[in-house]
Every structure is written in structure tokens, then in C-alpha cells.
Design a protein around this motif. Structure first.
Motif: not given
Lengths: 334, 525
Positions: B358-387
Motif C-alpha cells: 500500500l501507499p503511505v501517508p508521508a511526503k516521501s519514503i525510500e527504503l529497502m523492501f522489508p524482509n520481515s517487520i517485528r515490533f516489541h512493545l513492553p507487555s505485562a506478560g501472559d498468564p495463560a502462556k505462563r510468560t
């Protein structure tokens, strides 16, 4: 373009019979086949279906008549019609076709089941056959057809029977036809204050709007809270969502309230159970009920009269009533 | 065209404040041939090719070689063929399918005329013309009805004659019935009369009806004369013959069309893809979105990248992002509430949209096409997965890393003891320094920040908070510039990091009085 829908109280109330009757009568009265368009909500005209007592009638579509039906019902008859448009209603499993008949054929009519799809189809029809008279054979419980955007007028098929369940359904359908219209100034206020999304409006005794909802009224906790707050005041409640069983029970002792239903279909069949319960608010309608004629099918013997006292059914005044199957006192003039 | 992302691509934590649905709704263009599309991540090669095509077409649009509005308007006339393709493949097309295919080809040829300057459409489409010729041969009135042979026409005329005859015979019969009995009936509806009806005798005498008792009434049913019944029977026999003839004809049409199925399917699939591309370009142009410039080399530069926020209308301040990342490891630091997490979210959202084509809301973007994108936001863990929050983070870093990955981590290893978190950050970043990936984390750890070889970014600060008359919390938000600046390591040592600033910010919040008092005492010391 004029649209007539056929609504019935029950299965075998005679909707399709009335539909066929009106179609034939229109032709006999001089209407051109090419000015009539036939369709249905749900499926109509299945000859294979048999009720315990009755043969379900088929629908003979005459040469020149326009029809809208699901494509599969025409597969057996190539060469006997031509297609004007394919109507891909978004929620339709199979496409509907707008066709003109080249031969007289007994066909199953199958049309859209939702208001949105039917409106979309009407827009296409307006482009192709703007002067047509459209007859819609409505399935049971497809009361969305009553919306003024969809239909100009209705034919009702009512089954009069000793069977308590059928009796209850007939009563439930006929009762809202007896409701009066709200005063013009009230209608004006409601039209001004409501949008397409409005499902309810509550006005206090000074005609000030104190609540506006967009959820179905019977699920709207905000509405019930406000109603309780204003219970002792002379309020006006406009509902553009079903007056369901629970809402009916909740509002039954709001004696100072005037309730205006957007249209008669919002008075749901199920609340007929509660009719023994006293309903104290005054009940009015915003949109008039535009009924051409009531077709009755009498499943019991006895004379037809406006007041079927022995059945405790009040047939509305000033609406022509016919029984196709009987010689009766009312002339059948479609 | 209703766009949706494949489930799980955007985590819930992102969707709380980023209006992904609202952004996708921009593409909600009425297009029957493409009512909906589920977006999936594109591979590097497909992504590169996708944006190369889009850029080429956009250039033609800009040059005036293609009128995008006309092409979109014509594309809207193409019907959706997905439901009929299985019928085509199994040689069981029905007459209405011929109508749809014929209409599709007619509209497609007009569309191809409009886009003739687009290089790839110069290919010949013999399959389309052959299919159209076959359908034309077998249909009339612009594919809307089957063309009948003289023999079939004669058969149909005979059926119509029978129908007319039955109709006439019934009318005559009804008139006769009325004159004999006084009973006005309309076929096929029966009548019920009172047993005491004066016409009863005449009705019972009349052979054309049957009379039976029903409850306390008399029911009169039609008993049609033999002449009408035999005409009706003949009509049914002729109809059956006609149906058999039409079945044979449809079989012949299917047989003639079948050899073109594969090439037609390919043409149709390509057309859907092309329609998708036109919609992207149309929306990009009309909604001020940008196509990224894809490079084969490692680069990532965002200029004026905007985040589609849910609450933009409530006067929230959002400063577009300008940032240029180098491959390897990068760190972003800055005081609290200066917008570090928003920078990561903006990068993640834009990269994910680009990865989906998709196109994006920006003036210009130049980049190498991503292989994969990963993002980690701080979590409180997951009691169900015991993490826990910490094990969640370790699991995030346990995934294999490949060249061209974009990895974004918010508050890296702040989920554990600060000294250990600082050390772990250094270990991981040291490993990422030499990798051909884009790694960016936010951190408050000072030792990690001072590592050699790191790309360092800083959130520009609000003007220094005066000690004497500090601004209110709202003023502070207004004063914060929310801008990223790149700094080198030498500058880092020169820039004083004010460790007391978070305490002064804390004073802006309605904390308990004793806590406020203690913070003030500490600051005085």
C-alpha cells in the motif's frame, strides 16, 4: 414506478394466491405485461411444496412481463427470456436476474431478503423500467418491506382460523393497522431531529429532546434509564426499532408516555402474547399504513363480516377486504 | 473494495490508538470486480515488482498517457466473475453466465483501449476475442438470450401457440360457466358458496366444475374440459422437447468455450490485480498518499511520515516523522513523553503498509523492501502462556533473524533489573551491529547508549523546564517538539542528560501530597 408488496400473517395465508390474483387482475384490467415486474422476498412459487391441506400455488409469468429471480430458476428455460441486468446484491448467494419473458412460464421467484438489497435492486429497476408496477411476493416475517422507501402500498393476506396460534398472528398483524397517526407537528419534530441512524428519541414535557439512541431500542440501556427518569412526566417516545416483547413489558405502565412507532411493522408479532397485559402508553404511528386490500383466507365456515365476533378479530375499517375463494359482499377491484 | 489485513499482522496494542481501519477505509471504492481483498505481506521480489509497476503507471498518469479517472470509471463496469469460473472449468456454464462473460469482454476491450499506452496491455488478447465470437454465435441481443435455430424457433412458436390457446380456451370456458351458472370464477382459484345459494342447481348441473362439501359450505373446483387439458398436456410435452434441445445447445457452447478456460482465467486474474493497482494509485493521488521508492541497497529514509491516529480530531498534536536509519543497530533515547514510542509505531505502521503493497501517508519514503517487520512493545506478560514481561521479551529475541529484517523494540530490557537490562541490551546490540538488518530500540540505559558503532537518535527536548516557575502539564505537552535528531557519539558525551527531569514532570501529576512533598525535598537537596 409503483411498488406493491404482499405480506401475510402466516404460511398458507394466501400471499402467493393474492399475488397471482392481483397480477392476473391487473392484466385483465388492461395493464400491459411489459409494464409489470414480478419478484419476491425469499422464495415464492415453489410448486413442489405441499402444506398439510393445500397445494402451494406456482406463479405463471406471462410473455412480456419482467421478472426478477435467482439465476438458477431460469436455467431450465434458455431461450424463453432475455436478460436486462444481472443484480449482484452484496449479500446474495446467487445472482438475481432482471429478465423479460419471451414465453408464458410457471417460475419460482426468488428475490432479496434484506432492505438494503431490495433498495439496490429498485435503483436498477428505476433505470431499466421506470414506469413499471412492481409486485413483490413477501415471505412471512419480511416486514422490512413496509418501509416507505421500499413500497408504495401493500396487500395483506390474513389467515382466519380457529387455530389459536394462527389466530394470534392474524391479530398481531391487524392490530397496528388500527393505530392513529401522530399529529403533524409531532411528525415534523421527529423528522427534524432524527437521522438515518436514529433508533429512538425521547422528548420531555417541554418537547425538548432528552435522549437520542442509535442502538436497537430493546438493547439500549441508556434509553431505559432515561425512560425511568422521566416516567412521571408527559413524554413523547419515538421508536424506529422494534417494540419487542421486553420493551413492551417494560413500557406497559408508563401511563404518561405517548409512543410513536416509525411504521406499523415495529409492532412485532411476538408481542401479541402480551396483549392481555395492559399497555398504558398511548400508541401512535409516524408513517401511515398504505394498504390496498386485505385478502382473507377463511379456514373455517361462517359469514364474512367486518367484525368476526366469533373469532374476536377486528378487521380494520375503511380497508377493502376480499376472500378470493368465496363470493362475498365486497367487490374485488384491485 | 473492502481491504482487510490478515489476522495478527497488527497487534491489538497498536490498534488502540492507530486507526488502521480508518486508513483502509480510504480504499473503500465501489468496484464490483474487486469487492474485497485481504492484504498479506509480500515477499521481497514481489514487493519490489509491485512498487516498480505502480511507479511506472503513476509516471504514465502524471505524463497524461493514462487518464486514471476514466480507467477507474470503466473498471467499475467489469462484473465479478469469481462465481462463474468453476462453471466454466466444469463445462456447465448457464445462459446467464454467457451474458456476464460477454459483458465482461466488451467492457474489458473498452478499458484496454483507454490504457493502450500501458506497455503490458499491448499483448494480444486472442482468447478474449475467440470467446466473444463463440458467445456471439450462440446468443442474441448483446448476449442476453440464446439464439434459436429455425427448428428450435418453430418448436418455441408451437409452445407459445399452445399457451395462447389454453388462455383463450379458459377465457371461453369462464364465460360459458358464467352464462350457465351465474358464477364468476377466475382460473385457477376455486370458489366457496353457501349451500343455500340459488345458483346451486345450475352449478351442480354444469359439467365443467366439481362441487364438494367443505365444512358447512360448498366448494366449487375447476373440472376443465378435455380440449383444454389436452392442449395443456401438449404444451408440457413440447416444453420438455424444447428443454432437451436447449440442454444440447448449452453442452455445445460449453464444449466450444472450454479450451479457452485457462487463458481466460489468467486474463481475469491479471485484470483483478491491475484493478487493485489502479485503486491504489487513485486513492494515493486523491488522498495525498505516497508510493515508497524501493532500493536494492540498504537504506531507510522517512520524510514527513504521518500516523493515522484515532483521536486526531480531538486536537491531539501529532508531528510527522523525519528519520533516516542505517543498517545495523540504532538506539533512540529521550525524556519521558517526548514521543519515542510514537516514532516506533509510525515506523512499524508504515513498514507494514508498504510490506502489504500500500501507499503511505508521508511526503516521501525510500527504503529497502522489508524482509520481515517485528515490533516489541513492553507487555505485562501472559498468564495463560505462563510468560512474564521479561520472558516475553526474550522469546521475541529468540526468533531467527534474516537479512533485510526491520526490528523495533520499545524500552529494550526495561522488564528486568536495570543493571542486567543494560548489559543484555549491550550484548544484543553488539550482535546486531554487524548484521544487515535495521534494528532500532528505545532505551534509558546509559551504558548501552554509549556503545561504539551504534547509530544514536535523540528525541528533541522541550525547552528546559524552569525550576522556579515550571509550566503546567498541558503546556509541557505543547512545548514538546516530538522530533528526532541524529547525534554522534561525541555529541552524546557533551550533552547533559538531566536525571532530575522525570521527577519534575512527576510533580505535574495529581500524586498524593506526601509523595509530592518527598519529590520536592529530594529536588531541593
Amino acid at each position: 414506478m409503483i411498488t406493491y408488496a404482499f405480506i401475510g400473517t402466516d404460511k398458507n395465508a394466501g400471499k402467493t394466491t393474492a399475488f397471482n390474483f392481483v397480477y392476473q387482475a391487473l392484466l385483465k384490467q388492461g395493464a400491459q405485461e411489459k409494464s409489470i415486474c414480478l419478484t419476491a422476498t425469499g422464495i415464492a412459487g415453489e410448486s413442489g411444496y405441499r402444506s398439510p391441506h393445500l397445494h402451494k400455488p406456482g406463479i405463471v409469468c406471462y410473455k412480456g412481463t419482467y421478472i426478477i429471480t435467482a439465476a438458477q430458476h431460469l436455467n431450465r428455460w434458455p431461450g424463453c427470456y432475455h436478460i436486462l441486468a444481472e443484480l449482484n446484491a452484496p449479500s446474495a448467494a446467487a445472482p438475481y436476474l432482471l429478465c423479460q419473458m419471451h414465453s408464458d412460464l410457471s417460475l419460482v421467484l426468488e428475490g432479496p431478503n434484506t432492505k438494503a438489497d431490495m433498495l439496490k435492486i429498485k435503483r436498477v429497476l428505476a433505470a431499466h423500467i421506470p414506469d413499471a408496477t412492481i409486485l413483490i411476493d413477501g415471505a412471512v416475517d419480511r416486514q422490512f418491506l413496509a418501509h416507505p422507501d421500499l413500497c408504495d402500498a401493500f396487500y395483506f393476506a390474513v389467515l382466519l382460523s380457529d387455530n389459536p396460534e394462527q389466530h394470534r398472528k392474524a391479530n398481531a398483524l391487524l392490530f397496528p393497522l388500527t393505530l392513529s397517526l401522530c399529529p403533524p407537528e409531532t411528525a415534523h419534530t421527529i423528522f427534524q431531529m432524527s437521522t438515518q441512524q436514529t433508533s429512538c428519541l425521547l422528548f420531555d414535557e417541554n418537547q425538548t429532546r432528552v435522549y437520542q439512541g442509535t442502538r436497537p431500542p430493546f438493547l439500549d440501556a441508556g434509553l431505559t434509564d432515561m425512560c425511568l427518569k422521566y416516567k412521571k412526566k408527559e413524554c413523547l417516545l419515538y421508536l424506529n426499532g422494534a417494540l419487542s416483547r421486553s420493551l413492551f413489558a417494560f413500557l406497559s405502565d408508563f401511563k404518561y408516555f405517548t409512543i410513536v412507532l416509525d411504521n406499523f411493522t415495529l409492532y412485532q408479532n411476538i408481542i401479541a402474547d402480551n396483549r392481555q397485559q395492559k399497555f398504558l402508553p398511548k400508541l401512535l404511528l409516524l408513517h401511515p399504513v398504505r394498504i390496498q386490500r386485505i385478502f382473507i383466507r377463511q379456514d373455517q365456515s361462517g359469514p364474512l363480516s367486518k367484525k368476526n365476533d366469533h373469532l374476536n378479530i377486528a378487521l380494520p375499517e375503511n380497508i377493502p377486504i376480499s376472500d378470493i375463494y368465496r363470493e362475498n359482499i365486497y367487490a374485488v377491484n384491485v | 473494495m473492502q481491504l482487510t489485513f490478515k489476522a495478527g499482522i497488527f497487534p491489538d496494542s497498536i490498534q488502540q490508538d492507530v486507526d488502521i481501519q480508518g486508513f483502509l477505509a480510504l480504499f473503500d471504492v465501489n468496484m464490483p470486480i474487486l469487492p474485497s481483498k485481504t492484504l498479506k505481506p509480500l515477499s521481497i521480489s514481489r514487493g519490489r515488482a509491485h512498487f516498480k509497476r505502480l511507479t511506472a503507471v503513476m509516471n504514465k498518469i502524471v505524463q497524461g498517457a493514462i487518464d486514471l479517472d476514466t480507467v477507474i470509471s470503466q473498471s467499475r463496469k467489469l462484473p465479478l466473475l469469481d462465481p462463474l469460473l468453476p462453471f466454466f472449468k466444469s463445462q456447465s456454464l448457464q445462459p446467464y453466465h454467457l451474458f456476464t462473460i460477454g459483458r465482461f469482454i466488451d467492457e474489458l476491450l473498452i478499458l484496454q483501449h483507454f490504457e493502450k499506452k500501458r506497455t503490458r496491455t499491448l499483448k494480444r488478447h486472442d482468447n478474449i476475442h475467440s470467446i466473444r465470437n463463440i458467445i456471439k454465435r450462440y446468443t442474441n441481443k448483446r448476449y442476453s438470450t440464446l439464439r434459436l435455430s429455425p427448428k428450435e424457433r418453430a418448436l418455441k412458436d408451437e409452445i407459445d401457440f399452445c399457451a395462447k390457446l389454453v388462455h383463450q380456451q379458459i377465457t371461453t370456458y369462464e364465460k360459458h360457466l358464467y352464462s350457465e351458472t351465474g358464477l364468476e370464477m377466475m382460473y385457477p382459484f376455486p370458489r366457496q358458496i353457501s349451500p343455500a345459494d340459488p345458483r346451486r342447481k345450475n352449478i351442480e348441473k354444469f359439467s365443467g366444475v366439481s362441487v364438494s362439501e367443505k365444512d358447512t359450505l360448498l366448494q366449487i373446483d375447476y373440472h376443465l374440459p378435455e380440449s383444454i387439458r389436452s392442449t395443456a398436456t401438449k404444451q408440457k410435452t413440447l416444453q420438455a422437447n424444447f428443454q432437451r434441445a436447449m440442454q444440447k445447445k448449452m453442452a455445445a457452447i460449453n464444449q466450444a468455450l472450454y479450451p479457452y478456460y485457462t487463458s481466460f482465467h489468467k486474463t481475469y486474474t491479471q485484470r483483478r490485480q491491475r484493478t487493485f493497482e489502479y485503486i491504489i494509485l487513485w486513492v494515493a493521488r486523491n488522498k495525498n498518499l505516497t508510493l515508497p521508492r524501493i532500493h536494492d541497497t540498504f537504506c531507510c529514509k522517512f520524510e514527513n511520515a504521518r500516523l493515522p491516529l484515532r483521536n486526531q480530531t480531538r486536537g491531539w498534536k501529532h508531528t510527522p516523522l523525519d528519520i533516516e536509519l542505517k543498517y545495523g543497530a540504532s538506539i533512540l533515547y529521550g525524556a519521558n513523553m517526548t514521543g519515542k514510542t510514537t516514532v516506533l509505531k509510525t515506523l512499524f505502521v508504515h513498514l507494514t503498509l508498504i510490506k502489504a503493497g500500500l501507499p503511505v501517508p508521508a511526503k516521501s519514503i525510500e527504503l529497502m523492501f522489508p524482509n520481515s517487520i517485528r515490533f516489541h512493545l513492553p507487555s505485562a506478560g501472559d498468564p495463560a502462556k505462563r510468560t512474564s514481561a521479561f520472558t516475553d521479551e526474550l522469546l521475541f529475541f529468540s526468533q531467527p533473524i534474516s537479512e533485510g529484517d526491520y526490528i523495533l523494540v520499545d524500552d529494550m530490557f526495561h522488564s528486568t533489573h536495570p543493571a542486567a537490562g543494560d548489559k543484555l541490551s549491550q550484548i544484543f546490540m553488539a550482535a546486531f551491529l554487524a548484521k544487515r538488518i535495521f534494528f532500532l530500540c528505545t532505551s534509558h540505559y546509559t551504558k548501552a547508549l554509549q556503545m561504539k558503532g551504534l547509530q544514536i537518535y535523540r528525541m528533541k527536548d522541550a525547552l528546559e523546564i524552569p525550576h522556579e516557575k515550571p509550566p503546567s502539564y498541558t503546556d509541557l505537552l505543547q512545548l514538546t517538539p516530538y522530533c528526532v535528531e541524529k547525534i554522534d557519539r561525541d555529541m552524546l558525551f557533551k550533552m547533559a542528560i538531566d536525571p532530575q527531569k522525570p521527577l519534575r514532570i512527576a510533580l505535574k501529576f495529581p500524586l498524593p501530597d506526601d509523595i509530592i512533598q518527598r519529590i520536592r525535598s529530594y529536588l531541593k537537596e
